[in-house]
Design an enzyme around this catalytic site. Structure first.
Site, PDB file in Angstrom:
ATOM      1  N   ASN A 160     -86.860  54.212  33.106  1.00 16.11           N
ATOM      2  CA  ASN A 160     -87.842  55.308  33.029  1.00 16.11           C
ATOM      3  C   ASN A 160     -87.811  56.276  34.207  1.00 16.11           C
ATOM      4  O   ASN A 160     -88.669  57.136  34.330  1.00 16.11           O
ATOM      5  CB  ASN A 160     -89.255  54.737  32.835  1.00 16.11           C
ATOM      6  CG  ASN A 160     -89.716  53.953  34.053  1.00 16.11           C
ATOM      7  OD1 ASN A 160     -88.918  53.707  34.973  1.00 16.11           O
ATOM      8  ND2 ASN A 160     -90.979  53.594  34.089  1.00 16.11           N
ATOM      9  N   ASP A 212     -82.558  51.126  35.929  1.00 12.25           N
ATOM     10  CA  ASP A 212     -83.856  51.778  35.765  1.00 12.25           C
ATOM     11  C   ASP A 212     -83.840  52.622  34.501  1.00 12.25           C
ATOM     12  O   ASP A 212     -83.013  53.523  34.358  1.00 12.25           O
ATOM     13  CB  ASP A 212     -84.127  52.646  37.003  1.00 12.25           C
ATOM     14  CG  ASP A 212     -85.399  53.461  36.850  1.00 12.25           C
ATOM     15  OD1 ASP A 212     -86.299  53.032  36.085  1.00 12.25           O
ATOM     16  OD2 ASP A 212     -85.492  54.532  37.488  1.00 12.25           O
ATOM     17  N   ASP A 241     -85.896  47.922  35.495  1.00 10.67           N
ATOM     18  CA  ASP A 241     -86.958  47.445  34.606  1.00 10.67           C
ATOM     19  C   ASP A 241     -86.359  46.717  33.397  1.00 10.67           C
ATOM     20  O   ASP A 241     -85.140  46.667  33.231  1.00 10.67           O
ATOM     21  CB  ASP A 241     -87.862  48.615  34.168  1.00 10.67           C
ATOM     22  CG  ASP A 241     -87.055  49.843  33.767  1.00 10.67           C
ATOM     23  OD1 ASP A 241     -86.042  49.666  33.058  1.00 10.67           O
ATOM     24  OD2 ASP A 241     -87.410  50.968  34.177  1.00 10.67           O
ATOM     25  N   ASP A 293     -88.318  55.865  37.456  1.00 12.66           N
ATOM     26  CA  ASP A 293     -89.195  55.744  38.635  1.00 12.66           C
ATOM     27  C   ASP A 293     -88.462  55.128  39.830  1.00 12.66           C
ATOM     28  O   ASP A 293     -89.066  54.855  40.863  1.00 12.66           O
ATOM     29  CB  ASP A 293     -90.471  54.956  38.302  1.00 12.66           C
ATOM     30  CG  ASP A 293     -90.178  53.495  37.979  1.00 12.66           C
ATOM     31  OD1 ASP A 293     -88.978  53.111  37.902  1.00 12.66           O
ATOM     32  OD2 ASP A 293     -91.146  52.728  37.784  1.00 12.66           O
ATOM     33  N   ASP A 318     -88.675  27.804  42.317  1.00  9.29           N
ATOM     34  CA  ASP A 318     -88.600  28.472  43.610  1.00  9.29           C
ATOM     35  C   ASP A 318     -89.257  27.647  44.713  1.00  9.29           C
ATOM     36  O   ASP A 318     -90.398  27.210  44.566  1.00  9.29           O
ATOM     37  CB  ASP A 318     -89.322  29.823  43.500  1.00  9.29           C
ATOM     38  CG  ASP A 318     -89.281  30.602  44.793  1.00  9.29           C
ATOM     39  OD1 ASP A 318     -88.199  31.081  45.152  1.00  9.29           O
ATOM     40  OD2 ASP A 318     -90.333  30.715  45.444  1.00  9.29           O
ATOM     41  N   ASP A 362     -87.552  32.393  36.796  1.00 13.65           N
ATOM     42  CA  ASP A 362     -87.987  31.876  38.083  1.00 13.65           C
ATOM     43  C   ASP A 362     -89.414  31.357  37.935  1.00 13.65           C
ATOM     44  O   ASP A 362     -90.246  32.012  37.310  1.00 13.65           O
ATOM     45  CB  ASP A 362     -87.999  33.026  39.099  1.00 13.65           C
ATOM     46  CG  ASP A 362     -87.198  32.710  40.336  1.00 13.65           C
ATOM     47  OD1 ASP A 362     -87.592  31.761  41.041  1.00 13.65           O
ATOM     48  OD2 ASP A 362     -86.207  33.409  40.603  1.00 13.65           O
ATOM     49  N   GLU A 404     -84.665  24.868  43.607  1.00 11.20           N
ATOM     50  CA  GLU A 404     -84.099  25.652  44.703  1.00 11.20           C
ATOM     51  C   GLU A 404     -84.045  24.730  45.905  1.00 11.20           C
ATOM     52  O   GLU A 404     -85.068  24.236  46.354  1.00 11.20           O
ATOM     53  CB  GLU A 404     -84.929  26.887  45.036  1.00 11.20           C
ATOM     54  CG  GLU A 404     -84.199  27.731  46.075  1.00 11.20           C
ATOM     55  CD  GLU A 404     -85.088  28.693  46.859  1.00 11.20           C
ATOM     56  OE1 GLU A 404     -86.312  28.567  46.804  1.00 11.20           O
ATOM     57  OE2 GLU A 404     -84.517  29.551  47.539  1.00 11.20           O
ATOM     58  N   HIS A 435     -79.759  36.376  45.647  1.00  7.85           N
ATOM     59  CA  HIS A 435     -80.590  37.498  46.121  1.00  7.85           C
ATOM     60  C   HIS A 435     -81.140  37.275  47.528  1.00  7.85           C
ATOM     61  O   HIS A 435     -81.787  38.155  48.077  1.00  7.85           O
ATOM     62  CB  HIS A 435     -81.743  37.694  45.142  1.00  7.85           C
ATOM     63  CG  HIS A 435     -82.686  36.527  45.163  1.00  7.85           C
ATOM     64  ND1 HIS A 435     -82.302  35.256  44.738  1.00  7.85           N
ATOM     65  CD2 HIS A 435     -83.944  36.406  45.606  1.00  7.85           C
ATOM     66  CE1 HIS A 435     -83.316  34.429  44.915  1.00  7.85           C
ATOM     67  NE2 HIS A 435     -84.314  35.096  45.442  1.00  7.85           N
ATOM     68  N   ASP A 436     -80.945  36.091  48.080  1.00  4.82           N
ATOM     69  CA  ASP A 436     -81.422  35.818  49.440  1.00  4.82           C
ATOM     70  C   ASP A 436     -80.297  35.910  50.464  1.00  4.82           C
ATOM     71  O   ASP A 436     -80.470  35.500  51.622  1.00  4.82           O
ATOM     72  CB  ASP A 436     -82.042  34.412  49.516  1.00  4.82           C
ATOM     73  CG  ASP A 436     -83.341  34.324  48.743  1.00  4.82           C
ATOM     74  OD1 ASP A 436     -84.044  35.342  48.636  1.00  4.82           O
ATOM     75  OD2 ASP A 436     -83.647  33.230  48.226  1.00  4.82           O
TER      76      ASP A 436
HETATM   77  C1  GLC Z   1     -87.198  31.570  47.599  1.00  2.00           C
HETATM   78  C2  GLC Z   1     -86.702  32.854  46.982  1.00  2.00           C
HETATM   79  C3  GLC Z   1     -86.899  33.968  47.960  1.00  2.00           C
HETATM   80  C4  GLC Z   1     -88.365  34.084  48.255  1.00  2.00           C
HETATM   81  C5  GLC Z   1     -88.954  32.762  48.726  1.00  2.00           C
HETATM   82  C6  GLC Z   1     -90.439  32.780  48.657  1.00  2.00           C
HETATM   83  O1  GLC Z   1     -86.452  31.212  48.705  1.00  2.00           O
HETATM   84  O2  GLC Z   1     -85.383  32.710  46.570  1.00  2.00           O
HETATM   85  O3  GLC Z   1     -86.402  35.190  47.486  1.00  2.00           O
HETATM   86  O4  GLC Z   1     -88.568  35.063  49.236  1.00  2.00           O
HETATM   87  O5  GLC Z   1     -88.542  31.685  47.918  1.00  2.00           O
HETATM   88  O6  GLC Z   1     -90.864  32.778  47.334  1.00  2.00           O
HETATM   89 CA    CA Z   2     -88.208  51.831  36.144  1.00  2.00          CA
END
Ligand code: GLC
Ligand code: CA
Length: 578
Positions: free
Chosen positions: A56, A54, A62, A58, A233, A131, A287, A353-354
């Site tokens: 700034n 981050d 970013d 908040d 995605d 993405d 994906e 990230h999932d």
């Molecule tokens: C994909 C992404 C996930 C998102 C989902 C809906 O699985 O990796 O993070 O929640 O699609 O877009």
């Molecule tokens: Ca920020």
């Protein structure tokens, strides 16, 4: 320095374009001919912008924050960054609900910041993959606002509507909905719209050629800016049978079989390839990879002109709260490797990230074994065939969040499921237990830069709580320690970049039935590497029949690896066989 001569510039350009520059030690003879591509030789670093840095104050990561850390990214040796969505979004699903595909999310900065970021990456030889979230948009996208406004609106056909006078539409399962119901009634036009994910993520209608054209234009917009690839995605769900036939009861247990790779999806991908992907030097990764090897092959067979790389979930899905069997993991990775040995290309990953954290799911996050097991997993990811995707923070061996209250969580999927469990009168303690292992938020806590407040991620209040272990697990501390997981990751990346055998070489599994160790060789043009990994917290021996007395150790997470296949807890060794 004198001005470079014209012939010199031409020669340099040639070397750079052909990718042979600086790779002399990697040059291949014709014996094992391989189809070289930059995206096969890349190491992809996945960056979750909300939690990286981050700038700034908040509390939200970013673009300026990322820009301030470009030298760090460069220092890892990775050459591609996959950035999770940064487009305008109301953030129902952290950017996976896009309200404007040509603008930057306010929380993250401006288009000028983006241009600076891209320039800064390219200046450092790092490529950027974005993405592309086009199975659905946000319900706050202008298209959807128009679409829902009346049944005659020209944008009506951009989404899937079911008029209520036809009765309730056949059940469709939603992954994120509180009731798992993918049809949402909208009284404005007395109709239901479809959303496979949350109700704020209405599914786009890919059967509509106008919509498809819009998507290709968006892709061109970003490709013209100079980005280097797209990660598609949830794309396998994009095509639908718009007559919406009823599915058998219980279909949701295997919903990808019903939702994945339907209708004319391949045709749409070929159209996308023809109009966009083939016109730029970009890579593309799906994906998911459909339901079968055949699906996956059809997505990435170069002769079909669809996508470059499959991203199959079977491996990452193996780890469960009760543990997992290494025999299972070995068989899954070996099976996928052999299915793609001759044709097509795979992504190799065990986290994103999932998912919850790599070391907490596949390794051992106790203080005793955290660093060792995370180095072992890093060794695995960097020595398999296929392009490795490595998730930010895993290079530090970051662990699961350790959240105990629902108030700590932010993820729409986790929160909506909590609400559902509550509505059902289920045991909420049990649910909290479950999500402490598997919620996506485990992998989304702020990057641990140093031991100052909030791990140096923000000077404000972070959007999600920083992992309490940041004082001991952080980048600054690991920079100073040559034996840290961070420095080990750098060595592992370098090993891969220096050895084309790790990219293209033939993979052979050894000692298949060993429940504790994973042993395999990689071979190319007479060069042969052996990888030995102990996935357990006790000493184990890999039986390989390979004489290691003359083998050179290229990488290892203990000081003096044995020469007889004996491996200390979570030991990893890469040997070159002579
Ligand atoms: C994909 C992404 C996930 C998102 C989902 C809906 O699985 O990796 O993070 O929640 O699609 O877009
Ligand atoms: Ca920020």
């Amino acid at each position: 320095m004198n001005k470079p001569s014209i012939p010199f510039i031409i020669a340099m350009t040639f070397f750079m374009l052909t990718g042979t520059f600086g790779r002399a030690q990697n040059s291949l003879n014709n014996k094992d001919s391989v189809d070289r591509k930059w995206w096969k030789e890349a190491v992809v670093y996945q960056l979750y912008p909300r939690s990286f840095k981050d700038d700034n104050g908040d509390g939200i990561g970013d673009l300026k924050g990322i820009i301030s850390k470009l030298d760090y990214i460069k220092s890892l040796g990775v050459d591609v960054v996959w950035l999770n969505p940064i487009y305008s979004s109301p953030n129902d699903d952290n950017g996976y609900d896009v309200s404007d595909y040509r603008d930057i999310m306010k929380d993250f900065g401006t288009m000028a910041d983006f241009d600076t970021l891209l320039k800064g990456m390219h200046a450092r030889g790092i490529k950027l993959v974005m993405d592309l979230v086009v199975n659905h948009s946000s319900d706050e996208h202008e298209w959807f606002k128009q679409s829902r406004s009346s049944r005659n609106n020209p944008y009506r056909e951009y989404y899937h509507w079911w008029n209520a006078e036809k009765g309730k539409p056949p059940y469709r399962y939603s992954l994120f909905d509180v009731n798992h119901d993918a049809w949402r009634y909208d009284s404005l036009t007395n109709a239901y719209y479809l959303h496979y994910f949350s109700r704020k993520q209405p599914d786009l209608n890919w059967e509509n050629s106008k919509l498809r054209q819009e998507v290709y234009d968006i892709m061109k917009f970003w490709a013209d800016k100079g980005i280097d690839g797209f990660r598609l995605d949830a794309f396998q769900f994009a095509a639908k049978d718009t007559t919406f036939p009823a599915f058998p009861q219980g279909f949701e247990k295997n919903f990808t079989q019903y939702y994945g790779m339907q209708g004319n999806l391949h045709g749409y991908l070929q159209e996308m390839n023809n109009q966009v992907l083939s016109k730029y030097n970009v890579m593309s990764v799906a994906e998911g990879a459909g339901n079968t090897f055949e699906d996956a092959h059809n997505l990435v067979d170069a002769d079909r002109n669809e996508l470059n790389m499959a991203y199959a979930f079977e491996g990452v899905d193996i780890a469960k709260p009760e543990g997992y069997s290494l025999l299972h993991l070995k068989s899954v990775f070996s099976k996928w490797d052999s299915a793609f040995a001759a044709k097509g290309w795979l992504s190799v990953f065990l986290a994103n990230h999932d998912q919850a954290r790599l070391v907490s799911r596949f390794g051992n996050d106790s203080p005793q074994f955290r660093a060792l097991s995370s180095k072992m997993l890093t060794t695995f990811l960097m020595t398999m065939r296929g392009t490795p995707y490595y998730y930010n923070g895993d290079e530090l061996g970051m662990t699961n969040a350790g959240f105990t209250k629902i108030e700590d969580y932010r993820d729409v999927q986790t929160l909506n499921e909590y609400q559902r469990q509550k509505n059902l009168g289920a045991d909420l303690q049990k649910y909290l237990q479950r999500i402490s292992f598997e919620s996506r938020d485990n992998g989304r806590t702020p990057f641990q830069w140093n031991s100052t407040g909030n791990a140096g991620f923000t000077k404000g209040k972070p959007w999600i709580t920083v992992n309490a272990n940041y004082k001991t697990i952080n980048a600054a501390a690991q920079e100073k320690d040559p034996a840290s997981t961070l420095n080990y990751f750098r060595r592992a990346v370098k090993l891969r970049k220096d050895n084309l055998v790790l990219v293209y070489g033939k993979y052979s599994l050894l000692d298949k039935q060993n429940p504790d160790t994973y042993a395999f060789t990689r071979e190319l043009n007479g060069k042969k590497l052996l990888v030995l990994l102990n996935f357990k917290d006790k000493t184990a021996t890999a039986q390989t029949d390979i004489n290691l007395s003359n083998a050179a150790v290229l990488l290892g997470n203990y000081d003096r690896p044995s020469k007889d296949g004996t491996l200390k807890p979570y030991e990893a060794v890469v040997y070159e066989l002579k």
